[in-house]
Design a protein around this motif. Structure first.
Motif, PDB file in Angstrom:
ATOM      1  N   SER A  14      31.094  92.948  64.273  1.00 47.12           N
ATOM      2  CA  SER A  14      30.248  91.823  64.662  1.00 47.12           C
ATOM      3  C   SER A  14      28.942  91.813  63.869  1.00 47.12           C
ATOM      4  O   SER A  14      28.502  90.760  63.377  1.00 47.12           O
ATOM      5  N   GLU A  15      28.330  92.990  63.721  1.00 47.51           N
ATOM      6  CA  GLU A  15      27.071  93.080  62.975  1.00 47.51           C
ATOM      7  C   GLU A  15      27.267  92.713  61.511  1.00 47.51           C
ATOM      8  O   GLU A  15      26.423  92.011  60.921  1.00 47.51           O
ATOM      9  N   LEU A  16      28.373  93.163  60.903  1.00 46.21           N
ATOM     10  CA  LEU A  16      28.610  92.877  59.493  1.00 46.21           C
ATOM     11  C   LEU A  16      28.898  91.395  59.267  1.00 46.21           C
ATOM     12  O   LEU A  16      28.425  90.809  58.289  1.00 46.21           O
ATOM     13  N   VAL A  17      29.681  90.788  60.149  1.00 49.17           N
ATOM     14  CA  VAL A  17      29.939  89.352  60.025  1.00 49.17           C
ATOM     15  C   VAL A  17      28.632  88.573  60.140  1.00 49.17           C
ATOM     16  O   VAL A  17      28.355  87.645  59.359  1.00 49.17           O
ATOM     17  N   THR A  18      27.800  88.941  61.098  1.00 45.73           N
ATOM     18  CA  THR A  18      26.514  88.264  61.278  1.00 45.73           C
ATOM     19  C   THR A  18      25.639  88.421  60.043  1.00 45.73           C
ATOM     20  O   THR A  18      24.985  87.458  59.594  1.00 45.73           O
ATOM     21  N   LEU A  19      25.621  89.624  59.475  1.00 45.42           N
ATOM     22  CA  LEU A  19      24.842  89.863  58.262  1.00 45.42           C
ATOM     23  C   LEU A  19      25.314  88.973  57.122  1.00 45.42           C
ATOM     24  O   LEU A  19      24.505  88.303  56.451  1.00 45.42           O
ATOM     25  N   VAL A  20      26.611  88.955  56.870  1.00 39.68           N
ATOM     26  CA  VAL A  20      27.136  88.190  55.736  1.00 39.68           C
ATOM     27  C   VAL A  20      26.937  86.690  55.955  1.00 39.68           C
ATOM     28  O   VAL A  20      26.622  85.945  55.014  1.00 39.68           O
ATOM     29  N   ARG A  21      27.078  86.235  57.176  1.00 38.12           N
ATOM     30  CA  ARG A  21      26.834  84.818  57.462  1.00 38.12           C
ATOM     31  C   ARG A  21      25.403  84.415  57.146  1.00 38.12           C
ATOM     32  O   ARG A  21      25.130  83.248  56.820  1.00 38.12           O
ATOM     33  N   SER A  22      24.477  85.378  57.208  1.00 37.09           N
ATOM     34  CA  SER A  22      23.062  85.063  56.978  1.00 37.09           C
ATOM     35  C   SER A  22      22.722  84.911  55.504  1.00 37.09           C
ATOM     36  O   SER A  22      21.638  84.419  55.179  1.00 37.09           O
ATOM     37  N   VAL A  23      23.634  85.327  54.600  1.00 35.03           N
ATOM     38  CA  VAL A  23      23.308  85.307  53.170  1.00 35.03           C
ATOM     39  C   VAL A  23      24.216  84.398  52.355  1.00 35.03           C
ATOM     40  O   VAL A  23      24.005  84.255  51.150  1.00 35.03           O
ATOM     41  N   THR A  24      25.221  83.792  52.972  1.00 26.80           N
ATOM     42  CA  THR A  24      26.121  82.913  52.219  1.00 26.80           C
ATOM     43  C   THR A  24      26.648  81.805  53.107  1.00 26.80           C
ATOM     44  O   THR A  24      26.799  81.978  54.323  1.00 26.80           O
ATOM     45  N   ASP A  25      26.917  80.669  52.480  1.00 22.24           N
ATOM     46  CA  ASP A  25      27.547  79.563  53.192  1.00 22.24           C
ATOM     47  C   ASP A  25      29.068  79.625  53.111  1.00 22.24           C
ATOM     48  O   ASP A  25      29.750  78.772  53.690  1.00 22.24           O
ATOM     49  N   ALA A  26      29.611  80.599  52.383  1.00 21.62           N
ATOM     50  CA  ALA A  26      31.060  80.761  52.320  1.00 21.62           C
ATOM     51  C   ALA A  26      31.596  81.126  53.705  1.00 21.62           C
ATOM     52  O   ALA A  26      30.879  81.697  54.539  1.00 21.62           O
ATOM     53  N   ALA A  27      32.848  80.782  53.947  1.00 21.82           N
ATOM     54  CA  ALA A  27      33.504  81.237  55.171  1.00 21.82           C
ATOM     55  C   ALA A  27      33.638  82.757  55.135  1.00 21.82           C
ATOM     56  O   ALA A  27      33.627  83.376  54.064  1.00 21.82           O
ATOM     57  N   ILE A  28      33.750  83.367  56.304  1.00 17.35           N
ATOM     58  CA  ILE A  28      33.847  84.826  56.404  1.00 17.35           C
ATOM     59  C   ILE A  28      35.234  85.195  56.915  1.00 17.35           C
ATOM     60  O   ILE A  28      35.757  84.580  57.856  1.00 17.35           O
ATOM     61  N   GLY A  29      35.825  86.225  56.287  1.00 17.78           N
ATOM     62  CA  GLY A  29      37.134  86.706  56.707  1.00 17.78           C
ATOM     63  C   GLY A  29      37.119  88.188  57.012  1.00 17.78           C
ATOM     64  O   GLY A  29      36.197  88.911  56.610  1.00 17.78           O
ATOM     65  N   LEU A  30      38.137  88.642  57.722  1.00 18.63           N
ATOM     66  CA  LEU A  30      38.299  90.067  58.023  1.00 18.63           C
ATOM     67  C   LEU A  30      39.694  90.512  57.627  1.00 18.63           C
ATOM     68  O   LEU A  30      40.692  89.872  57.988  1.00 18.63           O
ATOM     69  N   HIS A  31      39.742  91.623  56.891  1.00 16.49           N
ATOM     70  CA  HIS A  31      40.998  92.305  56.584  1.00 16.49           C
ATOM     71  C   HIS A  31      40.917  93.665  57.278  1.00 16.49           C
ATOM     72  O   HIS A  31      40.193  94.560  56.836  1.00 16.49           O
ATOM     73  N   ALA A  32      41.644  93.804  58.379  1.00 18.77           N
ATOM     74  CA  ALA A  32      41.538  94.993  59.222  1.00 18.77           C
ATOM     75  C   ALA A  32      42.675  95.970  58.963  1.00 18.77           C
ATOM     76  O   ALA A  32      43.816  95.562  58.731  1.00 18.77           O
ATOM     77  N   HIS A  33      42.349  97.261  59.016  1.00 22.07           N
ATOM     78  CA  HIS A  33      43.364  98.312  59.068  1.00 22.07           C
ATOM     79  C   HIS A  33      43.270  99.003  60.422  1.00 22.07           C
ATOM     80  O   HIS A  33      42.238  98.948  61.104  1.00 22.07           O
ATOM     81  N   ASN A  34      44.357  99.672  60.808  1.00 17.95           N
ATOM     82  CA  ASN A  34      44.532 100.045  62.209  1.00 17.95           C
ATOM     83  C   ASN A  34      44.486 101.556  62.448  1.00 17.95           C
ATOM     84  O   ASN A  34      45.110 102.050  63.383  1.00 17.95           O
ATOM     85  N   ASN A  35      43.722 102.276  61.639  1.00 20.55           N
ATOM     86  CA  ASN A  35      43.683 103.736  61.777  1.00 20.55           C
ATOM     87  C   ASN A  35      43.279 104.186  63.171  1.00 20.55           C
ATOM     88  O   ASN A  35      43.783 105.198  63.680  1.00 20.55           O
ATOM     89  N   LEU A  36      42.353 103.491  63.801  1.00 19.01           N
ATOM     90  CA  LEU A  36      41.880 103.859  65.136  1.00 19.01           C
ATOM     91  C   LEU A  36      42.491 102.985  66.228  1.00 19.01           C
ATOM     92  O   LEU A  36      42.064 103.040  67.376  1.00 19.01           O
ATOM     93  N   GLY A  37      43.489 102.174  65.867  1.00 25.18           N
ATOM     94  CA  GLY A  37      44.097 101.289  66.846  1.00 25.18           C
ATOM     95  C   GLY A  37      43.191 100.151  67.267  1.00 25.18           C
ATOM     96  O   GLY A  37      43.394  99.563  68.337  1.00 25.18           O
ATOM     97  N   LEU A  38      42.216  99.790  66.420  1.00 17.34           N
ATOM     98  CA  LEU A  38      41.214  98.800  66.787  1.00 17.34           C
ATOM     99  C   LEU A  38      41.323  97.504  65.991  1.00 17.34           C
ATOM    100  O   LEU A  38      40.429  96.659  66.065  1.00 17.34           O
ATOM    101  N   ALA A  39      42.400  97.329  65.238  1.00 24.70           N
ATOM    102  CA  ALA A  39      42.499  96.124  64.403  1.00 24.70           C
ATOM    103  C   ALA A  39      42.407  94.854  65.242  1.00 24.70           C
ATOM    104  O   ALA A  39      41.718  93.892  64.856  1.00 24.70           O
ATOM    105  N   LEU A  40      43.092  94.799  66.369  1.00 25.00           N
ATOM    106  CA  LEU A  40      43.051  93.604  67.211  1.00 25.00           C
ATOM    107  C   LEU A  40      41.658  93.399  67.797  1.00 25.00           C
ATOM    108  O   LEU A  40      41.112  92.287  67.761  1.00 25.00           O
TER     109      LEU A  40
END
Length: 310
Positions: free
Chosen positions: A174-200
């Motif tokens: 959440s913090e990283l998405v908020t940070l990136v949204r503050s510096v660009t008008d591009a859409a933001i995406g997430l590519h998640a990996h599931n090492n900790l079972g937290l991708a969802l």
């Protein structure tokens, strides 16, 4: 509005050396598109970051492979990812002619210039573009902001945060998405990996913070323990009232067939990959961990982390 991107044929290739038969790749892309996935990533162009011997067709992304899929799936649904160091000036025009319409650039944080120049070339050719900033969990926040701003300024339609090590927690996403949204008008995406079972959980946090592009793979098939599981994600969207246009039954049928056809697709969370996620280490460090006892692997990973912090 969320844009969903199926990365199975590419990220899943790390499980089977990208050896999806052509008939399966065509069938997968067709079914994924029919189920409502907006984009299907059909492979790498010219290989992964590190060369792999005898790499299969979804790792090479040759022109005839692209054309074979574009014959049955509209090019406006097909994308491909690449590492700029693997590309010549002829690749992008050939990819467009063959049927790719979205091209994704893995951006090296230390030397982003060549990749951003290629991104501008891709935009001029008519591609939609994403920049995938890899291993964001290891990047200083200031550098992440710089890379995101540069990507947006170069014309990227989407800036992706790639949790390559599968180590991020939902509040960090959440913090990283908020940070990136503050510096660009591009859409933001997430590519998640599931090492900790937290991708969802991380995908939910990303969307709640304003991300609108999400990568997933059928059965979670992907590098290491895999990615966000497409069928779980679509089921969540449906339960949340945001799943209009997606056919969960069709995706489940695709998952069931893939599980029967590819032994490597069976979901798993190997303990060494959980350890890598815990210590925010890349999958390339896995070979440095002892294999005879998990406690020794844990201790070795802790030492690797400490050595990297010094």
């Amino acid at each position: 509005m969320i844009t969903n991107l199926d990365v199975t044929l590419r990220d899943g290739g790390y499980r089977n050396n990208f050896e999806f038969p052509l008939d399966y790749a065509i069938r997968h892309a067709k079914e994924s598109a029919a189920a409502g996935m907006e984009w299907i990533e059909i492979g790498y162009r010219n290989g992964s970051f590190k060369p792999m011997p005898d790499i299969g067709i979804t790792g090479l992304g040759a022109d005839d492979y692209i054309r074979a899929i574009a014959d049955v799936v509209a090019p406006e649904r097909l994308c491909m990812i690449l590492h700029p160091k693997n590309i010549t000036e002829d690749d992008l025009p050939r990819m467009y002619e063959a049927g790719i319409r979205l091209v994704r650039f893995c951006l090296p944080s230390g030397a982003p210039g060549p990749g951003l120049a290629m991104l501008s070339q891709a935009a001029d050719l008519g591609f939609s573009t994403t920049v995938n900033i890899t291993r964001v969990s290891q990047l200083p926040r200031r550098r992440l902001a710089e890379l995101a701003a540069m990507s947006g300024d170069a014309g990227a339609d989407v800036v992706y945060l790639a949790d390559s090590n599968g180590s991020l927690l939902p509040h960090e996403v959440s913090e990283l998405v908020t940070l990136v949204r503050s510096v660009t008008d591009a859409a933001i995406g997430l590519h998640a990996h599931n090492n900790l079972g937290l991708a969802l959980s991380n995908a939910i946090a990303a969307v709640d913070a304003g991300a609108t592009w999400i990568d997933s793979s059928v059965l979670g098939m992907g590098k290491g323990p895999g990615n966000l599981v497409t069928e779980q994600w679509v089921a969540y969207l449906a339960r949340h009232g945001r799943g209009q246009g997606y056919d969960l039954g069709r995706i489940l049928s695709l998952a069931h067939g893939m599980e029967a056809e590819f032994e490597e697709a069976v979901p798993s969370l190997p303990l060494p990959d959980l350890i890598l996620g815990h210590f925010d280490l890349s999958v390339e460090e896995r070979s440095k961990l002892p294999t005879h006892w998990i406690g020794d692997a844990f201790s070795a990973a802790r030492e690797l982390k400490a050595a990297g912090a010094r």
